[in-house]
Design an enzyme around this catalytic site. Structure first.
Site, mmCIF file in Angstrom:
data_model
loop_
_atom_site.group_PDB
_atom_site.id
_atom_site.type_symbol
_atom_site.label_atom_id
_atom_site.label_comp_id
_atom_site.label_asym_id
_atom_site.label_seq_id
_atom_site.Cartn_x
_atom_site.Cartn_y
_atom_site.Cartn_z
ATOM 1 N N GLY A 1 7.759 43.981 15.868
ATOM 2 C CA GLY A 1 6.675 44.011 16.851
ATOM 3 C C GLY A 1 6.856 42.961 17.928
ATOM 4 C CG ASP A 2 3.279 41.526 19.732
ATOM 5 O OD1 ASP A 2 3.157 42.075 18.609
ATOM 6 O OD2 ASP A 2 2.429 40.756 20.199
ATOM 7 N N GLY B 1 1.658 45.775 18.416
ATOM 8 C CA GLY B 1 2.824 45.138 19.007
ATOM 9 C C GLY B 1 3.604 45.962 20.009
ATOM 10 C CB THR C 1 -0.677 38.677 13.568
ATOM 11 O OG1 THR C 1 0.038 39.807 13.098
ATOM 12 C CG2 THR C 1 0.218 37.844 14.476
ATOM 13 C CB THR D 1 -2.934 38.931 17.214
ATOM 14 O OG1 THR D 1 -3.191 39.870 16.157
ATOM 15 C CG2 THR D 1 -4.263 38.502 17.815
ATOM 16 N N GLY D 2 -1.999 41.984 17.959
ATOM 17 C CA GLY D 2 -2.471 43.330 18.231
ATOM 18 C C GLY D 2 -1.373 44.344 18.011
ATOM 19 N NE ARG E 1 6.095 47.433 14.666
ATOM 20 C CZ ARG E 1 5.216 46.454 14.814
ATOM 21 N NH1 ARG E 1 5.215 45.423 13.999
ATOM 22 N NH2 ARG E 1 4.326 46.502 15.782
HETATM 23 N N1 ASP Z 1 1.363 42.050 16.770
HETATM 24 C C1 ASP Z 1 1.758 42.220 15.403
HETATM 25 C C2 ASP Z 1 2.842 43.265 15.326
HETATM 26 O O1 ASP Z 1 2.752 44.260 16.026
HETATM 27 C C3 ASP Z 1 0.646 42.629 14.504
HETATM 28 C C4 ASP Z 1 -0.676 41.960 14.732
HETATM 29 O O2 ASP Z 1 -0.820 41.124 15.586
HETATM 30 O O3 ASP Z 1 -1.624 42.291 14.009
HETATM 31 O O4 ASP Z 1 3.744 43.107 14.555
#
Ligand code: ASP
Length: 306
Positions: free
Chosen positions: A201-202, A225, A171, A222-223, A199
């Site tokens: 995410g954040d 989500g 991301t 990032t992470g 789905r």
């Molecule tokens: N945060 C992103 C999501 O959950 C994915 C990522 O940051 O790797 O969609």
């Protein structure tokens, strides 16, 4: 004072699996994106233009999980999410579930600047894109063999693919402060490999993956989500500064190293405050990241600094 920080995703390949050539390519991609955004700030441009330019470069780079190179849904499609926010007006724009927009961050910006809305989804977001004259691309534009292989491994039930290790690294995001004292943040992603049921995410959620407020800071996350949404990560960092008088570094550390691990939320953020202080913190093995402040040279890192 001006400055820029970018990320290309948290998680990262275990250090042992990262070849020198691979690492070189990631670093080059980060440097190029940082340079594109920083050049705008150096010429007196806005933080909004700088984060847009940096994120567009990362979206165009097949190494990262955004735009070209986005991860696949379980049924082999790409669904892209992005958001952007400007810290003086608190204006924001976001898009999710896109299938045919080459640079989702630019559509998020169009939502902010050319619509009365904040978040548009799927076919409706693409209808809006049509009215704005956006370039449409076929789904094949997003394809990369590496992401397809990741999907195949997920489909085969490979037990080594738990967590962030490979399922959604890459991301991208950027935060900037410009010469006028204005903050901006932007984030763009393909989401998680093998995601289902549309789905989200954040990354396109203002306050979770992205936030910018001139009274505190700009944040791009990032992470994993789901945890970042539940913890309202980007806004929590801003709120700790505004109401709790934390410094940027304190606020970022409390959330990324305290709140998130307590709920098994793996990932990180890049953030910048109204004085140009930068924080790039993560609780995963690494985070692709780079930054540059006025009068200083660029920094590019993947793993934790000794
Ligand atoms: N945060 C992103 C999501 O959950 C994915 C990522 O940051 O790797 O969609």
């Amino acid at each position: 004072m001006y400055g820029l920080a970018i990320h290309g995703g948290a998680g990262t390949l275990p250090r042992a699996d990262m070849s020198a050539a691979h690492e070189h390519a990631y670093r080059a991609g980060l440097e190029q994106a940082l340079g594109a955004g920083y050049a705008i700030l150096e010429c007196g441009g806005t933080s909004l233009d700088a984060v847009t330019a940096a994120v567009v470069r990362l979206e165009d780079n097949p190494l990262f999980n955004a735009g070209h190179g986005a991860v696949f849904t379980l049924d082999g499609h790409n669904e892209l999410d992005a958001s952007i926010m400007e810290g003086s007006s608190l204006k924001a724009g976001a898009v999710c579930g896109l299938s045919h927009i080459k640079n989702p961050v630019q559509l998020a910006r169009a939502v902010m600047e050319q619509s009365d809305y904040v978040l548009l989804s799927g076919a409706g977001a693409e209808d809006f894109a049509l009215t704005c004259g956006f370039e449409f691309v076929p789904q094949s534009y997003f394809f990369t063999p590496a992401r397809w292989r990741q999907l195949e491994r997920i489909q085969s039930g490979d037990p080594n693919l738990s967590g962030l290790t490979i399922s959604h690294i890459g991301t991208v995001g950027a935060v900037a402060l410009d010469d006028q004292g204005c903050l901006a943040a932007a984030t763009s992603t393909g989401g998680m490999t093998g995601k289902r049921f549309h789905r989200i995410g954040d990354s396109p959620i203002i306050g979770a993956g992205t936030y910018a407020d001139n009274r505190s800071c700009a944040v791009s996350a990032t992470g994993h989500g789901e945890m970042f949404i539940r913890a309202a990560v980007a806004h929590d960092i801003s709120a700790r500064m505004r109401y709790g008088n934390r410094t940027l570094e304190e606020a970022v550390r409390e959330v990324v190293l305290g709140v998130l691990p307590a709920m098994h939320g793996e990932g990180g953020v890049v953030a910048i405050d109204a004085h140009g202080e930068i924080a790039m913190e993560f609780n995963s093995e690494g985070m692709f990241r780079a930054c540059r402040k006025a009068g200083e040279g660029p920094q590019v890192h993947i793993y934790r600094q000794a």
